[in-house]
Design a protein around this motif. Structure first.
Motif, short mmCIF file in Angstrom:
data_model
loop_
_atom_site.label_atom_id
_atom_site.label_comp_id
_atom_site.label_asym_id
_atom_site.label_seq_id
_atom_site.Cartn_x
_atom_site.Cartn_y
_atom_site.Cartn_z
N ASP A 415 -24.50 29.65 36.05
CA ASP A 415 -23.55 29.07 37.01
C ASP A 415 -24.28 28.46 38.20
N GLU A 418 -25.94 25.19 37.17
CA GLU A 418 -24.90 24.18 36.98
C GLU A 418 -24.40 23.66 38.33
N THR A 419 -24.21 24.56 39.26
CA THR A 419 -23.74 24.16 40.59
C THR A 419 -24.73 23.23 41.27
N HIS A 464 -29.11 21.52 28.47
CA HIS A 464 -27.81 22.06 28.87
C HIS A 464 -27.14 21.07 29.81
N LYS A 465 -25.94 20.66 29.47
CA LYS A 465 -25.21 19.67 30.27
C LYS A 465 -24.65 20.34 31.53
N VAL A 466 -24.85 19.63 32.65
CA VAL A 466 -24.36 20.19 33.93
C VAL A 466 -23.44 19.18 34.58
#
Length: 466
Positions: A415, A418-419, A464-466
């Protein structure tokens, strides 16, 4: 009588450990943690999109035996207790304070990838290079230039360790000899135009003090294009040297190989590789800002295995000089650093912070080091296992007093990244990149062709897509 409710026991969660650096040292630390019997959940953070560090970007491409270590490292990263976060730059994408939120302990295994300085006149001339930079180029490191100047016909390599041998061997071989390896197209194109016909390797001391390993030394003589030449006058031993040969089978094997080469007739292979001993680099000679030669001082043994200068100087007409006098670790953000040793000050892997008023050492909480950042760039890859075991033992001993992560959930770090919008690669992504590189090599009958560009690595890994 009122029935009392017994509260449910608090579940014991796994020990959360972050390891910064996914080369052999970091992976061995993960392995030691999993073999300790402690329930652990480990995340490795790697600056490159791919793991394996020195094995991928520091070992010569014609050393498949050493690269076979990747098979053992693969087994560690295949474990369910381990996750890989690649393309993450510690210090910018994530900080030590961030890591302490999500992990009970942090182990740094950032290695050493810079060249140690050599303070002699002329070291900054055009044509004077660090071995680590050259290794990064021929190993297809994404963060270095894609071309390398290879117009020198006579080249000097300073140092008598395995890195010096790698550099000398790659310079002396033809591009076609190295084509069956994993070298990328830009490296093959550069080596195909290499003009070097003489490579001179210089050691300050004698044959018994050389840091070559026997196998790597003998491999020099396997190339059909390289004639290895040793001057008989460089075969000399004092009492200290003879003692070293008696006490080390490897030292004796190296000395015997060099002796055999010194007494044989010189053959007619087109590229000459000279191994010089008792020649201490004194000055790199230049003209119009470029390397035109090397001046060395002849040395002699002093009885203990060490040497002293004789005041006799020799000059060698070379157009390029590569220094292979050791690697140096770079400063790690938020950790103390010993600039002279090139290590993070530590005690058995515990990072030292400062001193109490009474002089007792204090440690940075829950912060550890292993590998070359811990002990310096010495020893072979396998030696890092002992480092890892020692560091992990200290970490587990400290476990009762660790501050503990405030956000230990496995999803918390994901998380967070991603943020921040940080694209990261994973262990599954490595499998995709691995398959892609193998597919590039297959039409040419090669095991793989290494992908160089970072964006191409990311595209093949499907981050990993963010």
């Amino acid at each position: 009588m009122t029935e009392q409710t017994v509260p449910a026991p608090t579940p014991v969660r796994p020990l959360r450990v972050a390891i910064v650096g996914a080369g052999p040292a970091g992976i061995y630390a993960a392995d030691a943690l999993m073999k300790s019997g402690t329930e652990v959940a480990i995340d490795l953070f790697e600056r490159m999109p791919a793991p394996f560090g020195l094995i991928r970007y520091g070992v010569a491409p014609d050393h498949p035996r050493i690269k076979g270590i990747i098979t053992a490292l693969h087994k560690v990263l295949d474990k369910d207790q381990v996750r890989l976060f690649g393309n993450i730059d510690y210090g910018s994408d994530i900080t030590l304070s961030d890591l302490r939120r999500f992990y009970d302990a942090v182990i740094f295994s950032t290695g050493a990838n810079a060249d140690r300085a050599l303070d002699i006149p002329g070291i900054d001339l055009d044509g004077s290079y660090g071995a680590a930079d050259f290794v990064s180029w021929y190993d297809g490191h994404p963060d270095v230039p894609r071309t390398w100047p290879l117009d020198a016909e006579k080249v000097a390599v300073l140092g008598v360790g395995n890195v010096a041998l790698d550099v000398a061997r790659v310079l002396a071989k033809t591009g076609d000899e190295l084509l069956p390896t994993e070298i990328p197209p830009n490296v093959y194109d550069g080596l195909r135009e290499n003009r070097a016909r003489e490579v001179h390797v210089f050691g300050r001391r004698g044959p018994a003090q050389a840091k070559f390993t026997p196998l790597e030394l003998r491999e020099l003589d396997h190339s059909p294009t390289i004639e290895v030449i040793v001057d008989p006058s460089d075969i000399d031993y004092d009492a200290g040297s003879e003692a070293a040969r008696r006490h080390s089978k490897q030292v004796d094997m190296v000395a015997n190989t060099l002796q055999d080469w010194a007494i044989r007739d010189v053959g007619d292979r087109p590229h000459k590789l000279f191994l010089h001993f008792f020649e201490s680099p004194h000055e790199i000679l230049g003209a119009d800002g470029r390397v035109v030669g090397l001046r060395t001082e002849r040395t002699e043994l002093d009885g203990t295995g060490n040497v002293r200068g004789t005041g006799v100087f020799n000059e060698w007409a070379v157009q390029a000089v590569y220094r292979a006098v050791g690697y140096l670790s770079e400063n790690v953000v938020a950790l103390p650093f010993d600039d002279q040793a090139g290590t993070v000050p530590n005690e058995a892997g515990r990072v030292l912070a400062d001193e109490d008023a009474d002089g007792a050492d204090r440690y940075l909480p829950a912060t550890y080091v292993t590998g070359w950042i811990k002990r310096g760039p010495v020893g072979l890859i396998g030696h890092t296992k002992g480092d890892a075991n020692e560091t992990v033992a200290c970490l587990l001993e400290d476990r009762p007093t660790l501050p503990g992560a405030t956000e230990p959930e496995l999803s918390a770090i994901v998380d967070f990244l991603e943020t921040k919008g940080v694209p990261f690669t994973t262990w599954d992504g490595w499998y995709r990149l691995d398959a892609h590189e193998r597919s590039l090599g297959e039409p040419e009958g090669r095991e793989r062709v290494k992908v160089v560009e970072r964006e191409d690595m990311l595209r093949a890994s499907e981050p990993h897509k963010v």
